[in-house]
Design a protein around this motif. Structure first.
Motif, mmCIF file in Angstrom:
data_model
loop_
_atom_site.group_PDB
_atom_site.id
_atom_site.type_symbol
_atom_site.label_atom_id
_atom_site.label_comp_id
_atom_site.label_asym_id
_atom_site.label_seq_id
_atom_site.Cartn_x
_atom_site.Cartn_y
_atom_site.Cartn_z
ATOM 1 N N ILE A 353 -43.340 18.176 42.346
ATOM 2 C CA ILE A 353 -42.903 19.073 43.429
ATOM 3 C C ILE A 353 -43.691 20.384 43.358
ATOM 4 O O ILE A 353 -44.092 20.932 44.387
ATOM 5 N N GLN A 354 -43.936 20.865 42.143
ATOM 6 C CA GLN A 354 -44.698 22.112 41.982
ATOM 7 C C GLN A 354 -46.097 21.957 42.587
ATOM 8 O O GLN A 354 -46.587 22.856 43.283
ATOM 9 N N LYS A 355 -46.712 20.798 42.357
ATOM 10 C CA LYS A 355 -48.028 20.551 42.960
ATOM 11 C C LYS A 355 -47.926 20.560 44.484
ATOM 12 O O LYS A 355 -48.784 21.102 45.178
ATOM 13 N N PHE A 356 -46.867 19.952 44.983
ATOM 14 C CA PHE A 356 -46.626 19.887 46.417
ATOM 15 C C PHE A 356 -46.452 21.305 46.983
ATOM 16 O O PHE A 356 -46.965 21.651 48.046
ATOM 17 N N ILE A 357 -45.750 22.147 46.218
ATOM 18 C CA ILE A 357 -45.567 23.540 46.636
ATOM 19 C C ILE A 357 -46.918 24.259 46.670
ATOM 20 O O ILE A 357 -47.264 24.940 47.641
ATOM 21 N N GLN A 358 -47.683 24.070 45.619
ATOM 22 C CA GLN A 358 -48.968 24.758 45.512
ATOM 23 C C GLN A 358 -49.940 24.360 46.620
ATOM 24 O O GLN A 358 -50.835 25.133 46.974
ATOM 25 N N ALA A 359 -49.742 23.153 47.160
ATOM 26 C CA ALA A 359 -50.715 22.622 48.115
ATOM 27 C C ALA A 359 -50.619 23.268 49.497
ATOM 28 O O ALA A 359 -51.464 23.024 50.361
ATOM 29 N N ASP A 360 -49.634 24.111 49.732
ATOM 30 C CA ASP A 360 -49.430 24.639 51.081
ATOM 31 C C ASP A 360 -49.027 26.113 50.988
ATOM 32 O O ASP A 360 -48.092 26.458 50.252
ATOM 33 N N PRO A 361 -49.741 26.991 51.701
ATOM 34 C CA PRO A 361 -49.483 28.442 51.564
ATOM 35 C C PRO A 361 -48.053 28.816 51.925
ATOM 36 O O PRO A 361 -47.422 29.635 51.258
ATOM 37 N N LEU A 362 -47.517 28.206 52.975
ATOM 38 C CA LEU A 362 -46.162 28.538 53.415
ATOM 39 C C LEU A 362 -45.154 28.162 52.328
ATOM 40 O O LEU A 362 -44.273 28.934 51.956
ATOM 41 N N ARG A 363 -45.306 26.923 51.832
ATOM 42 C CA ARG A 363 -44.411 26.468 50.764
ATOM 43 C C ARG A 363 -44.575 27.352 49.535
ATOM 44 O O ARG A 363 -43.601 27.666 48.849
ATOM 45 N N TYR A 367 -41.413 28.873 47.921
ATOM 46 C CA TYR A 367 -40.896 28.248 46.680
ATOM 47 C C TYR A 367 -41.760 28.512 45.452
ATOM 48 O O TYR A 367 -41.486 27.973 44.384
ATOM 49 N N GLY A 368 -42.814 29.313 45.640
ATOM 50 C CA GLY A 368 -43.819 29.438 44.581
ATOM 51 C C GLY A 368 -43.256 29.767 43.198
ATOM 52 O O GLY A 368 -43.726 29.261 42.192
ATOM 53 N N THR A 369 -42.219 30.620 43.150
ATOM 54 C CA THR A 369 -41.701 31.049 41.835
ATOM 55 C C THR A 369 -40.423 30.300 41.443
ATOM 56 O O THR A 369 -39.792 30.626 40.439
ATOM 57 N N LEU A 370 -40.049 29.309 42.244
ATOM 58 C CA LEU A 370 -38.772 28.617 42.020
ATOM 59 C C LEU A 370 -38.602 28.146 40.574
ATOM 60 O O LEU A 370 -37.622 28.486 39.893
ATOM 61 N N PHE A 371 -39.547 27.367 40.103
ATOM 62 C CA PHE A 371 -39.362 26.778 38.770
ATOM 63 C C PHE A 371 -39.479 27.825 37.657
ATOM 64 O O PHE A 371 -38.789 27.749 36.643
ATOM 65 N N ALA A 372 -40.340 28.793 37.875
ATOM 66 C CA ALA A 372 -40.457 29.864 36.881
ATOM 67 C C ALA A 372 -39.134 30.614 36.768
ATOM 68 O O ALA A 372 -38.694 30.986 35.665
ATOM 69 N N ARG A 373 -38.473 30.815 37.905
ATOM 70 C CA ARG A 373 -37.197 31.542 37.852
ATOM 71 C C ARG A 373 -36.086 30.687 37.246
ATOM 72 O O ARG A 373 -35.199 31.195 36.562
ATOM 73 N N LEU A 374 -36.161 29.389 37.495
ATOM 74 C CA LEU A 374 -35.200 28.497 36.826
ATOM 75 C C LEU A 374 -35.416 28.537 35.309
ATOM 76 O O LEU A 374 -34.456 28.586 34.532
ATOM 77 N N LEU A 559 -34.166 24.454 45.790
ATOM 78 C CA LEU A 559 -34.592 23.205 45.169
ATOM 79 C C LEU A 559 -34.255 22.020 46.076
ATOM 80 O O LEU A 559 -35.069 21.111 46.276
ATOM 81 N N VAL A 560 -33.051 22.044 46.639
ATOM 82 C CA VAL A 560 -32.660 20.970 47.566
ATOM 83 C C VAL A 560 -33.580 20.987 48.799
ATOM 84 O O VAL A 560 -34.046 19.940 49.259
ATOM 85 N N ASP A 561 -33.872 22.179 49.302
ATOM 86 C CA ASP A 561 -34.729 22.273 50.484
ATOM 87 C C ASP A 561 -36.116 21.679 50.228
ATOM 88 O O ASP A 561 -36.617 20.870 51.003
ATOM 89 N N VAL A 562 -36.709 22.090 49.115
ATOM 90 C CA VAL A 562 -38.081 21.650 48.876
ATOM 91 C C VAL A 562 -38.108 20.161 48.509
ATOM 92 O O VAL A 562 -39.038 19.439 48.854
ATOM 93 N N LYS A 563 -37.054 19.678 47.847
ATOM 94 C CA LYS A 563 -36.998 18.247 47.537
ATOM 95 C C LYS A 563 -36.910 17.419 48.819
ATOM 96 O O LYS A 563 -37.518 16.356 48.937
#
Lengths: 725, 725
Positions: A353-363, A367-374, A559-563
């Motif tokens: 999912i992190q790769k998927f986030i990184q692949a798109d500027p809007l995402r 969501y860019g810091t989502l996992f880091a904040r978790l 997380l639910v949104d991006v999933k």
């Protein structure tokens, strides 16, 4: 066990399974979207749930942690033996040993009040996400955000209950930090015990068989809902009359067979399938090991004490039942997390999912810091864990009644002066009476040696915290050269001097303002003094919890949104104690290479287990049951292919705790079983569901009817349930 | 376990079962009477056994307690890993750890001699009952009767062996005291180890899984028979050449499926189905509890010592393997006797027979006192039991090597001067060399701490016998105020002073006349002195045994006769170490309500068990096996429905100990498996057979081929066995 096998099976069987079994505890709002016919359910969505008419949902009861259902027009309630256990146990004495002998009210007037029980019937629900989230203002801190939502929810609940007396309102968080639904219930407060089999049937197999298949437990009991003569919910009164539900279910003596479609409605408690890998790792490494170790310690203690006499055994039985159930589930979950490597697999998915986030500027922006904040949030939780767990054990009423009650009295003196919706839940006007009842009822099972040993151990553990994490109130108690001796001295004096063993005192003090508690010297009661001393540390912990929730809620919503974006699919929210539909088939499973579990057990199997476990009190077969089985007295309740009365059955529906007592229906909506457990492999269900190992266990309706008919001769109840013979 | 279930199942399924499964270990003489076609065996009785031509029986080997078979024209032998274990273990050292690594002789010259092993091939058999029983004269006492038969048998055996050098003759008692058959074998004395998998395959599951299903043990090994260049049996010599058997079997890579017909030929050791209730009660109440208690004591000791180092572990491993196997079987039998109430059920049957006897004057005359005399005989056995068991433990070479060997030397000095056929079996010329080899080979695994502890315990137990039963030689050793101290002193001196740790000394003394043993002071060796002191008590026990056999033999012969009259049917004799045929189907079973065992396990299952039992050395999966399994490297050996290589399989044939290593054939006589065990429920087989629980376990031929091919790359052997790839 054999979980690697299961993973492999998962892969092999995913295709086959997806044809008829499906993950999902569907909320009411989803029912109309499901193609029920394709799932083999022959009744229409309207018959299942119809807000403007009568539907199956009207026969379903939320029994406070369990599910139940109406099985007669006069408010007869069917639920699990273990759900009614608190009532049976509290009505039992050495003179009237309903645990040993079972209970059958031969007439309506002989039905006994089951205090502490209440039956909630769903009246309506509506999505209130927008209203709830409107409480959040930009720039709010984490704790403030959390409190704002909490207060908004409380005010909505209070408003509904004010407007509709006798109703109960609950706002449930569906997706964390994201969606909220307001449920309104009718709350029937007079519930009575009607029938319970002997514990040797209702709990046959005991802890040995709990969470296990093959299972031979007749885990059912009958209760009844009573209301005032005017039909309105009311507290217990001899003048009350049986409640007449809008809907009740017909038990089927024909039952189901292997492969048949089934579905269930119930109140599953909580699952954690949408949480992140951090949560799974925390459970595996911190929470579950702690629960298991502590639970086993208390079990050892109480089992040792229970051997001293029947009286003690009865007193400690309900607590032991709950402890064992929890420990074994936690052990199954821990094993599942470990064997299936769930945390690392979920982390792998998150990396995708992190790769998927990184692949798109809007995402990336969203969501860019989502996992880091978790990562950061859970690092904080882990940092606090040892101390918080010690503190929580000290103030929990489920561990020590005296200390728990003292803490509630102390907390009430801080909370009660606040405006109602600002208070902690337990002290709000709408909950206060229930809280008081829980506290006083807990004293009925008070057993001083158990109490003393438990408090001593919790204090010793807290005293052993390392310097930076110590709890000052505990340090003060365990001061000096010989801390153990100091604790013993404290306990000698405290147990001799406390007035809190008296329910009347507890009730009175709970309502006494803090100033008066202090001025009248009540606050000098040894346990109350300890509670007040602990309070500042406890308060800090509660604030941290709210802050943590304020951090996590928006993250989990993201997380639910991006999933959803990532997978391109929709999800069903995790279980949260609200009404859900699940469906599947009657079906065995393979726990290991070359072993197949078939989906029905039999009377014969009860007798066999008794013979195979001589001297084991979990497997004592009632003589009458053995005689009836030997004589082949099956009545009209035999399964044709088995040529025996089916006792328990397996199916692949998606259930969890809270589904206990859920009626299991055949495709036509007839009641064919009563859900009560899962297989051991399925304890991991709460974190990850899979068709290959997720099996739940129900009592077969044929066994229920056979027991009432042949074993107990409870003709009155069979007639009432419309069972002809 | 669940044996009551099984009894019920028995009744329910008798009809269904009788269609294809049948009690019976049929001797060669019965084969031509069987309707093999009706049993699904597609080959003719002539192909199975043909005394005047080549038949399957010619490929079957009696491997001394195990069965084996030829699987190539060059004398390659297939048997169980556990049957070859003695050879593998004795060839293993810390440098060449064949236990850990397995063994594969890449060339013929690398095959290693398996000393102590010999392969017997059946040449002929004939009924000699009349000749044997002719030795009995009217008026003979019980002991005399027994001795007369014994001597007659010995003289017949000796006569045959004299007339045909290189042959081995054995007269087997078929029905006790009633029928006797003379078997003549070719005795091949040069047997070599060719291939053994690592112990982690050959014994996978270890004692945890022994006598259990599901099973994942690759319990096979390959050996080879060698003869002198002239084709005659000869002792080991580097000049010997592979033996060319008349018949060898083709392993099938196609294997069998569930429900397929199978049959097996082998040398089942002993069953007791025709004995009386007295025997069953004696086993249940006296013999099995003693064996279990003593066995567990020695196991505990040797396991504790084994933890001290690899060297000790290797030394004690063969003994431990045997002890565990025996103890677990005894426990299964004891449980079966108890749960199935076999003794009281057989007593009930005997009461019916007694009524049948009473109903007819002729029968009354023939059998009237039969049961009363059985009662008396077993009362005497029970009276003697405690002392006899203690004495037997003291002199058994399987418990203490030193004491056992000393006892053999002592006994030899009494027996050797007698005429050959008057001697105890072990000291007859035809057996003497084997006896000597057993004694000297036992010293290879000599381990002083184990030896000391075992002797000490046996002496302590014997010293603790009550006054009337005491053994004077032991009393003398354990005299004084501190008997334990006295025993320790004896052992200190004895172990320091004895010369009997030296195999050469043991060999020499075994052949030294008693007078010389005494005159040269050898009889003063501490262990030999103890053996001579024990001898009178031992001799009295042996005489009592012969007397008891003299009493029981005619009674048991009568019992078979009257049972035949009563039931109007014929029986097959109990297993007695002679060649038998059994047949049945590949078939699972139900060990408990709602549990079905399916009849094949798989490679996947090996990997699963490894994962489910981390840290348990019984379940260490060889890395290469795990990799091949993960890669799906099944070669041509997969079972189509399982999509995996089958490892072990279940079938409902009638087997017992000694059937280990029996080839399992499909209906066309191709080798599809290798029998190695029974399920736990079937340990009771030895006392009572039943189609519902009697399941035996074999290694699937596909696993054997897969192991040789994929795991070990043993191309040379596959080519030799005609396996193309």
């Amino acid at each position: 066990m054999k979980t690697v096998a299961l993973v492999i099976l998962m892969i092999l069987t995913t295709l086959a399974m997806s044809l008829y079994a499906e993950e999902g505890m569907f909320p009411l709002s989803e029912i109309h979207r499901l193609d029920l016919r394709a799932r083999g359910i022959e009744i229409a969505a309207q018959e299942l749930y119809n807000p403007s008419g009568v539907s199956l949902v009207d026969g379903i009861i939320n029994l406070g942690g369990c599910t139940a259902s109406f099985v007669s027009a006069d408010g007869l309630i069917l639920t699990n033996y273990h759900c009614a256990f608190g009532a049976i146990q509290s009505l039992t004495s050495t003179e009237n040993d309903y645990l040993r002998d079972g209970f059958y009210a031969a007439a309506l007037g002989a039905e006994l009040p089951a205090r502490r029980y209440s039956a909630w019937l769903i009246e309506s629900y509506r999505d209130v996400s927008r209203d709830v989230l409107a409480a959040v203002r930009p720039g709010m801190g984490h704790a403030a955000r959390s409190k704002a939502i909490e207060e908004k929810i409380k005010s909505m609940e209070v408003a509904v209950e004010k407007a509709s007396p006798g109703r109960r309102a609950e706002v449930a968080e569906m997706f964390r930090g994201k969606t909220y639904v307001l449920f309104v219930y009718t709350n029937i407060k007079d519930v009575r015990l009607v029938y319970a089999p002997p514990r040797a049937i209702g709990e046959f197999g005991g802890e040995t068989d709990n969470w296990a298949w093959p299972r031979h437990t007749g885990d059912f009991a009958l209760m009844r809902a009573y209301v005032a003569p005017d039909g309105k919910p009311a507290d217990y009164s001899a003048d009350n009359v049986p409640f007449r539900p809008r809907k009740h279910f017909q038990l089927s003596a024909a039952g189901v067979g292997e492969g048949d479609r089934v579905f269930a409605l119930g109140y599953p408690g909580s699952t954690h399938r949408h949480k992140s890998s951090h949560y799974l790792a925390y459970e595996e490494e911190v929470a579950l090991p702690h629960q298991i170790e502590l639970g086993r310690w208390i079990i050892d203690l109480k089992e040792r004490l229970s051997r001293e006499g029947r009286d003690t055994a009865i007193k400690l039985s309900a607590s032991l039942q709950g402890l064992w159930n929890g420990v074994k589930r936690s052990e199954g979950q821990l094993k599942g997390l470990h064997d299936l490597k769930l945390a690392s697999r979920r982390r792998g998915q998150e990396q995708e999912i992190q790769k998927f986030i990184q692949a798109d500027p809007l995402r990336r922006r969203k969501y860019g810091t989502l996992f880091a904040r978790l990562d950061a949030a859970y690092a904080e939780a882990r940092r606090r864990a040892r101390r918080d767990l010690a503190l929580a054990s000290l103030v929990s009423g489920r561990i020590s009644t005296l200390l728990g009650n003292a803490f509630r009295v102390c907390e009430a003196s801080y909370e009660r002066p606040k405006p109602d919706i600002r208070r902690e839940e337990a002290y709000m006007d709408r909950n206060f009476e229930r809280s008081e009842r829980q506290m006083t009822m807990a004293l009925r099972d008070y057993h001083e040696p158990a109490e003393r040993a438990v408090i001593r151990e919790m204090l010793r553990r807290a005293a052993a915290l390392p310097a930076g994490e110590s709890i000052s109130a505990v340090q003060a108690l365990a001061a000096g050269n010989d801390p153990d001796r100091a604790l013993d001295d404290f306990l000698d004096k405290a147990l001799a001097g406390t007035r809190m063993k008296d329910p009347a005192v507890v009730s009175a003090w709970l309502k006494t303002p803090q100033a008066e508690l202090k001025s009248r010297g009540f606050a000098d009661d040894p346990f109350l003094r300890l509670a007040f001393a602990l309070y500042p540390d406890y308060r800090e912990m509660k604030e941290a919890e709210k802050r943590q929730k304020g951090v996590l809620d928006p993250l989990l919503a993201q997380l639910v949104d991006v999933k959803k974006e990532f997978q391109g699919t929709d999800f069903v929210p995790d279980a949260n104690g609200t009404l859900r539909l699940t469906y599947g088939r009657v079906r065995g499973y393979s726990p290991a290479d070359a072993v197949e579990m078939t989906p029905f057990t039999t009377l014969k199997g009860i007798v066999e287990k008794g013979a195979a476990n001589p001297g084991n009190e979990d497997f004592v077969v009632p003589r009458r049951l053995a005689e009836l089985a030997a004589a082949g007295e099956h009545g009209t309740y035999a399964h044709p292919a088995l040529n025996d009365v089916p006792v328990a059955m397996l199916y692949d529906m998606d259930t969890t705790g809270g589904n206990s007592g859920s009626p299991v229906f055949n495709a036509r909506g007839e009641l064919v079983g009563l859900n009560f457990d899962r297989v051991y492999e399925a304890t991991i269900n709460d974190f990850a569901w899979d068709a290959s190992y997720s099996r739940s266990i129900g009592v077969d309706a044929r066994f229920i009817l056979w027991s009432l008919d042949k074993f107990s001769g409870a003709r009155r109840l069979l007639d009432e349930m419309g069972i002809k013979n």
